[in-house]
Design a protein around this motif. Structure first.
Motif, PDB file in Angstrom:
ATOM      1  N   LEU A 136       0.829  -1.208   0.000  1.00 54.81           N
ATOM      2  CA  LEU A 136       0.000   0.000   0.000  1.00 54.81           C
ATOM      3  C   LEU A 136       0.862   1.255   0.000  1.00 54.81           C
ATOM      4  N   GLY A 137       2.030   1.160   0.604  1.00 53.26           N
ATOM      5  CA  GLY A 137       2.904   2.317   0.662  1.00 53.26           C
ATOM      6  C   GLY A 137       4.230   1.968   1.295  1.00 53.26           C
ATOM      7  N   GLN A 138       5.209   2.834   1.057  1.00 52.62           N
ATOM      8  CA  GLN A 138       6.514   2.644   1.669  1.00 52.62           C
ATOM      9  C   GLN A 138       7.167   3.995   1.871  1.00 52.62           C
ATOM     10  N   THR A 139       8.013   4.067   2.879  1.00 56.29           N
ATOM     11  CA  THR A 139       8.731   5.317   3.109  1.00 56.29           C
ATOM     12  C   THR A 139       9.720   5.535   1.971  1.00 56.29           C
ATOM     13  N   GLU A 140      10.137   6.768   1.802  1.00 61.14           N
ATOM     14  CA  GLU A 140      10.958   7.107   0.637  1.00 61.14           C
ATOM     15  C   GLU A 140      12.308   6.387   0.624  1.00 61.14           C
ATOM     16  N   ASN A 141      12.769   5.945   1.779  1.00 60.30           N
ATOM     17  CA  ASN A 141      14.070   5.277   1.847  1.00 60.30           C
ATOM     18  C   ASN A 141      13.965   3.758   1.895  1.00 60.30           C
ATOM     19  N   ALA A 142      12.743   3.230   1.765  1.00 64.69           N
ATOM     20  CA  ALA A 142      12.540   1.781   1.934  1.00 64.69           C
ATOM     21  C   ALA A 142      13.315   0.974   0.892  1.00 64.69           C
ATOM     22  N   ALA A 143      13.264   1.404  -0.367  1.00 63.78           N
ATOM     23  CA  ALA A 143      13.941   0.654  -1.426  1.00 63.78           C
ATOM     24  C   ALA A 143      15.449   0.617  -1.185  1.00 63.78           C
ATOM     25  N   GLU A 144      16.010   1.734  -0.714  1.00 64.38           N
ATOM     26  CA  GLU A 144      17.447   1.790  -0.451  1.00 64.38           C
ATOM     27  C   GLU A 144      17.822   0.890   0.727  1.00 64.38           C
ATOM     28  N   LEU A 145      16.996   0.904   1.784  1.00 65.95           N
ATOM     29  CA  LEU A 145      17.251   0.023   2.930  1.00 65.95           C
ATOM     30  C   LEU A 145      17.170  -1.440   2.528  1.00 65.95           C
ATOM     31  N   LEU A 146      16.200  -1.753   1.679  1.00 62.22           N
ATOM     32  CA  LEU A 146      16.048  -3.116   1.184  1.00 62.22           C
ATOM     33  C   LEU A 146      17.289  -3.553   0.414  1.00 62.22           C
ATOM     34  N   GLU A 147      17.776  -2.681  -0.439  1.00 57.50           N
ATOM     35  CA  GLU A 147      18.962  -3.004  -1.247  1.00 57.50           C
ATOM     36  C   GLU A 147      20.190  -3.195  -0.358  1.00 57.50           C
ATOM     37  N   ARG A 148      20.382  -2.315   0.607  1.00 56.47           N
ATOM     38  CA  ARG A 148      21.543  -2.420   1.493  1.00 56.47           C
ATOM     39  C   ARG A 148      21.496  -3.707   2.313  1.00 56.47           C
ATOM     40  N   THR A 149      20.315  -4.053   2.800  1.00 54.82           N
ATOM     41  CA  THR A 149      20.188  -5.266   3.619  1.00 54.82           C
ATOM     42  C   THR A 149      20.488  -6.503   2.801  1.00 54.82           C
ATOM     43  N   GLU A 150      19.965  -6.558   1.589  1.00 61.36           N
ATOM     44  CA  GLU A 150      20.200  -7.715   0.728  1.00 61.36           C
ATOM     45  C   GLU A 150      21.651  -7.786   0.269  1.00 61.36           C
ATOM     46  N   ARG A 151      22.242  -6.628  -0.024  1.00 57.35           N
ATOM     47  CA  ARG A 151      23.642  -6.609  -0.459  1.00 57.35           C
ATOM     48  C   ARG A 151      24.562  -7.058   0.671  1.00 57.35           C
ATOM     49  N   GLN A 152      24.249  -6.621   1.891  1.00 61.83           N
ATOM     50  CA  GLN A 152      25.077  -6.993   3.025  1.00 61.83           C
ATOM     51  C   GLN A 152      24.961  -8.476   3.347  1.00 61.83           C
ATOM     52  N   ALA A 153      23.842  -9.101   2.978  1.00 60.41           N
ATOM     53  CA  ALA A 153      23.649 -10.523   3.257  1.00 60.41           C
ATOM     54  C   ALA A 153      24.702 -11.379   2.580  1.00 60.41           C
ATOM     55  N   THR A 154      25.238 -10.904   1.465  1.00 65.56           N
ATOM     56  CA  THR A 154      26.274 -11.664   0.752  1.00 65.56           C
ATOM     57  C   THR A 154      27.680 -11.248   1.164  1.00 65.56           C
ATOM     58  N   ARG A 155      27.789 -10.064   1.820  1.00 67.60           N
ATOM     59  CA  ARG A 155      29.106  -9.595   2.256  1.00 67.60           C
ATOM     60  C   ARG A 155      28.995  -9.021   3.661  1.00 67.60           C
ATOM     61  N   PRO A 156      28.736  -9.878   4.663  1.00 64.11           N
ATOM     62  CA  PRO A 156      28.602  -9.358   6.026  1.00 64.11           C
ATOM     63  C   PRO A 156      29.910  -8.786   6.546  1.00 64.11           C
ATOM     64  N   THR A 157      29.795  -7.724   7.327  1.00 64.15           N
ATOM     65  CA  THR A 157      30.973  -7.123   7.939  1.00 64.15           C
ATOM     66  C   THR A 157      31.264  -7.786   9.263  1.00 64.15           C
ATOM     67  N   HIS A 158      32.486  -7.601   9.757  1.00 64.56           N
ATOM     68  CA  HIS A 158      32.853  -8.207  11.038  1.00 64.56           C
ATOM     69  C   HIS A 158      32.227  -7.402  12.160  1.00 64.56           C
ATOM     70  N   PRO A 159      31.579  -8.050  13.119  1.00 63.38           N
ATOM     71  CA  PRO A 159      30.829  -7.333  14.138  1.00 63.38           C
ATOM     72  C   PRO A 159      31.670  -6.711  15.232  1.00 63.38           C
ATOM     73  N   ARG A 160      32.911  -7.080  15.388  1.00 62.36           N
ATOM     74  CA  ARG A 160      33.673  -6.641  16.550  1.00 62.36           C
ATOM     75  C   ARG A 160      33.949  -5.137  16.544  1.00 62.36           C
ATOM     76  N   GLU A 161      33.782  -4.507  15.375  1.00 57.65           N
ATOM     77  CA  GLU A 161      34.066  -3.069  15.303  1.00 57.65           C
ATOM     78  C   GLU A 161      33.131  -2.248  16.186  1.00 57.65           C
ATOM     79  N   GLN A 162      31.957  -2.850  16.569  1.00 59.25           N
ATOM     80  CA  GLN A 162      31.026  -2.083  17.382  1.00 59.25           C
ATOM     81  C   GLN A 162      30.605  -2.868  18.625  1.00 59.25           C
ATOM     82  N   GLU A 163      31.519  -3.650  19.171  1.00 61.22           N
ATOM     83  CA  GLU A 163      31.198  -4.450  20.355  1.00 61.22           C
ATOM     84  C   GLU A 163      30.759  -3.589  21.522  1.00 61.22           C
ATOM     85  N   ASN A 164      31.289  -2.362  21.570  1.00 62.76           N
ATOM     86  CA  ASN A 164      30.979  -1.511  22.703  1.00 62.76           C
ATOM     87  C   ASN A 164      29.510  -1.073  22.745  1.00 62.76           C
TER      88      ASN A 164
END
Length: 394
Positions: free
Chosen positions: A363-391
Motif C-alpha cells: 500500500l505504501g513505503q517510506t521514501e528510503n525503503a527501497a534503499e534500505l532493502l537493497e543495502r540489507t540484501e547486499r550486506q547478506a552476501t558480504r557481512p561485515t565483522h561485528p567486533r568493530e562495534q562491540e561496545n
C-alpha cells in the motif's frame, strides 16, 4: 499443595520458572544422595526474594545417583511449559580432588547452535541465573555433608523437545528442546519481558554474524509477505510482535545501521500516529489516522464519517479505493510513519517501513525503503565483522 505464592496488583497469580524447578529438583536429589533420607518437599529461595516450598516428584534412588523432578507452575501466565516435570539427576563421580560440579542438559533441554546467546554453541540452553542457582544449591548440600569430590548434575525435560516447537527456540538456534530460564526465579503473569528479550536476542545474533541492516516484521503475516511477495531471506528478519519502539531501541543499542519494518496495515497504520506499541490494548487509532488523512486528501464529511464507522482496515481501504483517495492517503500516511520512526530512532539508525494488505499488496513505503532493502540484501552476501562495534552491546 497450595501453589499460591503471591499475586500482582491486578490479582494475577505468580508462578515459578523452569530454572527454579531445576534448582529445587537438584537440591532435593543432592539431599537424598548425600543425606540418605527421602525428600518429598524442598525449600528454595529465589533471586527475587520469594521463598518456595515445592513438591518433589518421580524419585529414583540408586547408590551413586538420585533423580527427581519438580513440576513447573506458571500461575496466570500463558506459558506452554506450565505443568511440565523438570528433572535433575545428581550423580556422585568419586573424584576427591576437591568439590567440582559439572552441569549439563539431557533429554528435552535444548542445545545452543548459534552465537549470541548466554551459552556458547554446543552447550545446553541453561541460562546464567539458573546455572548459578543449581550449582549453589548442590554445592551447599555437598559442603553440609562434607563431600569434596565431583558431582554431575543432569537436567532433563521429557516433553521438552515437543513443547519447544511452540516457542521461539528454533528461531534462536536452540535445537532439541527447551531453555531453562528465569532471572528472578518467579514467573510474573502476563509479563512482556520474555518476548522483548527474545526480540533483542534475535537481533543480537544477526549483529554478531556481521549484519548491521535487518528487517523487522510483527508476526506471521509479515514473515509470509517477506518471503512470498518480496522474495527476501527470512533469516534476516526479527519478529517484533507489537513492540516496534522496543525493537528500534534494541537496534540502536546493538549498533545497527538500518532497520526496515515490513508489516500489515492493520498494525502499522498506528505508526502514523506515533504509536510504537501496536497492541489494541495500548491504542486503536486506525480509523482516526485514515479519516484525518482522507480529509487532507479532500474527502467530504460523509466519507470521513463512513471511515470512522469502519470495523477494520479492509473496510476503510475499500472506501478510499472507491473514492479514488487511496494513493493520496497512503502517500501522506507513509510520510508521517517515516517521521515518527525517525523521531524514535534518532540520527545513528536509519529506519523505514513497507505497509501492505492481503488484498492490495504493498500500500505504501517510506521514501528510503527501497534503499534500505537493497543495502540489507547486499550486506547478506558480504557481512561485515561485528567486533568493530562491540561496545554497543549491553
Amino acid at each position: 499443595m497450595n501453589r499460591e505464592i503471591g499475586r500482582t496488583r491486578s490479582g494475577l497469580r505468580y508462578g515459578w520458572t523452569t530454572g527454579s524447578c531445576a534448582a529445587a529438583a537438584a537440591k532435593a536429589a543432592a539431599m537424598m544422595l548425600f543425606g540418605g533420607e527421602e525428600i518429598r518437599h524442598v525449600r528454595l529461595m529465589t533471586p527475587k526474594g520469594i521463598e518456595l516450598y515445592l513438591d518433589v516428584e518421580s524419585i529414583t534412588r540408586m547408590s551413586e545417583y538420585v533423580e527427581c523432578a519438580v513440576r513447573k507452575y506458571s500461575g496466570d501466565d500463558p506459558d506452554v511449559t506450565d505443568g511440565l516435570l523438570i528433572f535433575a539427576k545428581v550423580e556422585r563421580i568419586g573424584d576427591s580432588s576437591g568439590l567440582r560440579i559439572i552441569l549439563d542438559g539431557g533429554s528435552g533441554v535444548g542445545r545452543v547452535t548459534k552465537p549470541g546467546l548466554e551459552q556458547q554453541a554446543g552447550q545446553a540452553a541453561i541460562n546464567k541465573v539458573p546455572r548459578r542457582m543449581i550449582t549453589e544449591e548442590v554445592g551447599s548440600v555437598c559442603r553440609e555433608h562434607g563431600y569434596c569430590g565431583t558431582v554431575k548434575v543432569l537436567i532433563s525435560i521429557p516433553d521438552g523437545e515437543e513443547t519447544a516447537k511452540k516457542t521461539f527456540n528454533p528461531r534462536l538456534g536452540i535445537m532439541g528442546g527447551l531453555s531453562v530460564l528465569g532471572t528472578s526465579g518467579i514467573v510474573e503473569p502476563m509479563s512482556e519481558k520474555a518476548l522483548t528479550d527474545t526480540i533483542y536476542l534475535e537481533m543480537k545474533m544477526l549483529r554478531e554474524r556481521g549484519h548491521t541492516y535487518c528487517y523487522a516484521v510483527p508476526g506471521n503475516y509479515g514473515a509470509d509477505f517477506l518471503t512470498e511477495s518480496l522474495g527476501i531471506d527470512p533469516d534476516l528478519a526479527v519478529k517484533c510482535s507489537n513492540y516496534v519502539g522496543e525493537t528500534i531501541d534494541d537496534a540502536k543499542l546493538l549498533g545497527m545501521k538500518g532497520l526496515l519494518l515490513i508489516g500489515h496495515v492493520g498494525k502499522f497504520i498506528k505508526l502514523a500516529a506515533g504509536v510504537m506499541n501496536t497492541h489494541s490494548r495500548q491504542a486503536d487509532c486506525r480509523m482516526e489516522v485514515f479519516a484525518s488523512h482522507a480529509a487532507m486528501a479532500g474527502a467530504d464529511t460523509a466519507v470521513v464519517k463512513a471511515i470512522m464507522a469502519c470495523l477494520n482496515t479492509t473496510e476503510a481501504i475499500q472506501i478510499l479505493k472507491e473514492k479514488g483517495l487511496l494513493q493520496d492517503v497512503m502517500e501522506t500516511v507513509m510520510e508521517r510513519i517515516g517521521f515518527c520512526l525517525r523521531q524514535r530512532s534518532g540520527e545513528k539508525l536509519e529506519t523505514g517501513a513497507v505497509v501492505f494488505s492481503s488484498e492490495e499488496g504493498i500500500l505504501g513505503q517510506t521514501e528510503n525503503a527501497a534503499e534500505l532493502l537493497e543495502r540489507t540484501e547486499r550486506q547478506a552476501t558480504r557481512p561485515t565483522h561485528p567486533r568493530e562495534q562491540e561496545n554497543h552491546y549491553r
